[in-house]
Design a protein around this motif. Structure first.
Motif: not given
Length: 78
Positions: A5-6, A13-17
């Motif tokens: 879970d995030v 802010t870190s969708l690409s990762r």
């Protein structure tokens, strides 16, 4: 792989990762105020299609495309 879970702000802010991780097979839960609101999951594999798999299982009757001028006039409203 188990779901991690995030928080939504971190996901934003870190969708690409996160997408890279999902491409590797992980599932990512997205939470807002500690409550699960969405989940990023890898797509299901598409079934392979086999050419001719219905061969011989149906029949098209003779004359299926025989249309008279009257039939065409009815169809096109002429």
């Amino acid at each position: 792989m188990p779901t991690q879970d995030v928080p939504i702000y971190e996901a934003k802010t870190s969708l690409s990762r996160l997408v890279v991780r999902v491409e590797r097979g992980e599932e990512i839960g997205i939470t807002r105020h500690g409550r699960l609101v969405a989940r990023l999951v890898p797509p299901r594999p598409r079934p392979t299609r086999q050419v001719g798999m219905l061969d011989g299982q149906g029949r098209v009757p003779d004359g299926w495309d025989d249309l008279t001028d009257a039939d065409l006039a009815d169809w096109y409203g002429a």
